[in-house]
Design an enzyme around this catalytic site. Structure first.
Site, mmCIF file in Angstrom:
data_model
loop_
_atom_site.group_PDB
_atom_site.id
_atom_site.type_symbol
_atom_site.label_atom_id
_atom_site.label_comp_id
_atom_site.label_asym_id
_atom_site.label_seq_id
_atom_site.Cartn_x
_atom_site.Cartn_y
_atom_site.Cartn_z
ATOM 1 N N ASP A 1 0.834 -1.193 0.000
ATOM 2 C CA ASP A 1 0.000 0.000 0.000
ATOM 3 C C ASP A 1 0.875 1.252 0.000
ATOM 4 O O ASP A 1 2.045 1.221 0.396
ATOM 5 C CB ASP A 1 -0.914 0.022 1.225
ATOM 6 C CG ASP A 1 -1.904 -1.131 1.238
ATOM 7 O OD1 ASP A 1 -2.189 -1.665 0.146
ATOM 8 O OD2 ASP A 1 -2.379 -1.503 2.324
ATOM 9 N N LYS A 2 0.281 2.367 -0.388
ATOM 10 C CA LYS A 2 1.012 3.629 -0.517
ATOM 11 C C LYS A 2 1.785 3.983 0.745
ATOM 12 O O LYS A 2 2.934 4.412 0.683
ATOM 13 C CB LYS A 2 0.027 4.752 -0.862
ATOM 14 C CG LYS A 2 0.674 6.118 -1.042
ATOM 15 C CD LYS A 2 -0.362 7.174 -1.403
ATOM 16 C CE LYS A 2 0.270 8.540 -1.577
ATOM 17 N NZ LYS A 2 -0.730 9.590 -1.912
#
EC number: 5.4.99.-
Length: 305
Positions: free
Chosen positions: A138-139
């Site tokens: 994820d970011k």
């Protein structure tokens, strides 16, 4: 152009069907999928149908994903930490706040843009948007990612992921004090019925998901855990710990209201990666310490306990 096919199992409106079908495995936004329907890139049994068309069981829905123009995804001189590199694979330490690969409306400042600048050859199996990308973080999740430099290594790594032959271990700070020393979260994950951008534990349109964890340290109101995932569902660790009422500290999507103020984001770090080299078969083991902000938070929690 890539094509995705689905078989309809129950009566449902076309737009709702492709939204729910694609969201589990692809990071397409709702607006992007709606645009594909409007631009006639979605067919039902070989025919163009409107978004509100009622599908029937047995219908075949085919979605054509148009490739972006080559000018949309460009190499960018963004510093990245390469932990290991040979002629077949790269292992990188993804920083916080970096998206792994470009998506609609976000074709710059991603890990892929950085890789394209620093690495001459990347595998092509992932398409124009995802050269070399075998798995994702994820970011706001930091840590280790393995990247394929050619199609042969990419195919083998993908097969290894499917067969659970790649060991991925994470460090996470969660809300609350977990009393058990270790545990297993075995709960299926699917798209959230009320928010299509979120995942949730659900029996409907879901996939098997399993997370193992051990408590490493307890603080006054938080716990440091080590997690090993046996499956790789979207947002898996974040969703599973939210499910057991111990959301990841700083998670602005699945955490507490106070987490929305976190500048760092969720305190989740992929610190260990173990696998056999896809070409040579050699045992590969990589470990990387969490970023400075992560360790600072641990020290702060220790002092306040």
């Amino acid at each position: 152009m890539n094509k995705i096919n689905f078989t309809v199992l129950e009566q449902e409106r076309l737009d709702k069907f492709i939204f729910s079908s694609c969201q589990n495995d692809f990071e397409f936004s709702r607006s992007y999928l709606q645009k594909l329907i409007n631009d006639n890139f979605v067919e039902v049994n070989g025919e163009i149908k409107p978004a509100r068309y009622k599908l029937k069981p047995g219908d075949i829905v085919e979605i054509t994903i148009p490739k972006p123009s080559s000018s949309e995804i460009l190499p960018e001189d963004i510093p990245i930490e390469i932990v290991y590199e040979d002629k077949d694979i790269i292992v990188v330490n993804k920083p916080n706040d970096m998206v792994v690969h470009p998506a609609l409306g976000n074709y710059s400042k991603t890990l892929v843009n950085a890789l394209m600048f620093h690495i001459k050859d990347l595998s092509t199996i992932g398409g124009v948007n995802r050269p070399g990308i075998v798995h994702r973080l994820d970011k706001q999740t930091t840590g280790l990612l393995v990247v394929a430099k050619n199609d042969k290594s990419h195919k083998k790594l993908t097969e290894m992921l499917k067969n659970k032959e790649i060991h991925k271990e994470y460090l996470g700070i969660v809300h609350g004090v977990i009393l058990e020393n270790e545990g297993v979260i075995d709960a299926p994950i699917g798209r959230h019925p009320g928010d299509r951008k979120k995942m949730t534990v659900t029996e409907k349109n879901s996939k098997y998901a399993k997370t193992n964890f051990k408590v490493l340290e307890r603080f006054e109101k938080h716990t440091l855990v080590s997690c090993v995932i046996e499956t790789g569902r979207t947002h898996q660790i974040r969703v599973h710990f939210n499910f057991i009422k111990h959301p990841i500290y700083g998670d602005q999507v699945y955490g507490y209201l106070s987490d929305k103020k976190s500048e760092f984001g969720q305190y989740l770090h992929a610190w260990k990666l173990i696998f056999d080299h896809p070409i040579t078969g050699d045992k590969m083991l990589f470990e990387i310490n969490p970023p400075e902000q992560f360790n600072d938070k641990i020290n702060m929690l220790r002092k306040s306990s």
